[in-house]
Design a protein around this motif. Structure first.
Motif, PDB file in Angstrom:
ATOM      1  N   LEU A   1      -3.783  -2.963   7.004  1.00  0.00           N
ATOM      2  CA  LEU A   1      -4.300  -1.993   6.045  1.00  0.00           C
ATOM      3  C   LEU A   1      -5.298  -1.118   6.800  1.00  0.00           C
ATOM      4  O   LEU A   1      -6.405  -1.567   7.121  1.00  0.00           O
TER       5      LEU A   1
ATOM      6  N   GLY B   1      -5.580   3.088   2.785  1.00  0.00           N
ATOM      7  CA  GLY B   1      -4.489   2.523   3.560  1.00  0.00           C
ATOM      8  C   GLY B   1      -3.764   3.534   4.441  1.00  0.00           C
ATOM      9  O   GLY B   1      -4.318   4.562   4.868  1.00  0.00           O
TER      10      GLY B   1
ATOM     11  N   LEU C   1       0.142   2.274  -8.160  1.00  0.00           N
ATOM     12  CA  LEU C   1       0.444   1.042  -7.431  1.00  0.00           C
ATOM     13  C   LEU C   1       1.082   0.035  -8.381  1.00  0.00           C
ATOM     14  O   LEU C   1       0.792   0.041  -9.580  1.00  0.00           O
TER      15      LEU C   1
ATOM     16  N   GLN D   1       0.847  -1.194   0.000  1.00  0.00           N
ATOM     17  CA  GLN D   1       0.000   0.000   0.000  1.00  0.00           C
ATOM     18  C   GLN D   1       0.879   1.240   0.000  1.00  0.00           C
ATOM     19  O   GLN D   1       2.074   1.161   0.293  1.00  0.00           O
TER      20      GLN D   1
ATOM     21  N   VAL E   1       5.466   2.847  -2.009  1.00  0.00           N
ATOM     22  CA  VAL E   1       4.639   1.674  -1.696  1.00  0.00           C
ATOM     23  C   VAL E   1       5.450   0.772  -0.776  1.00  0.00           C
ATOM     24  O   VAL E   1       6.610   0.481  -1.048  1.00  0.00           O
TER      25      VAL E   1
END
Length: 93
Positions: free
Chosen positions: A52, A86, A71, A39, A46
């Motif tokens: 999460l 997230g 992502l 996330q 990331v």
């Protein structure tokens, strides 16, 4: 006797955080292991985290470039999205 194969998976869909854990039944000593969840942790970064956070952040096009919020599993450009979820969403909120 009964032979158990594979992994036993548990999911906690929480109101503040969600997580996924598993037990590998092939191991001699059974232990709970946490899945790491990829996330956004900050703008353009990331990371795989153990939970999460249950946060969604809606942003304006001037706030972030769509490239910095991309992502790894988004292989092809899609329709412009205006939100992310997230840890980074929690920090922004």
């Amino acid at each position: 006797g009964l032979k158990v194969m594979g992994k036993v998976i548990g999911i906690d869909l929480g109101t503040t955080n969600s997580c996924v854990a598993y037990i590998d039944t092939h191991e001699e000593r059974l232990q709970i292991k946490s899945f790491r969840i990829p996330q956004l942790n900050m703008n353009g970064v990331v990371e795989d985290l153990s939970t999460l956070p249950s946060f969604c952040y809606t942003y304006s096009p001037q706030e972030f470039s769509s490239q910095s919020l991309k992502l790894p599993w988004e292989l092809q450009p899609k329709q412009q999205k205006d939100f992310f979820v997230g840890e980074f969403a929690k920090k922004q909120g």
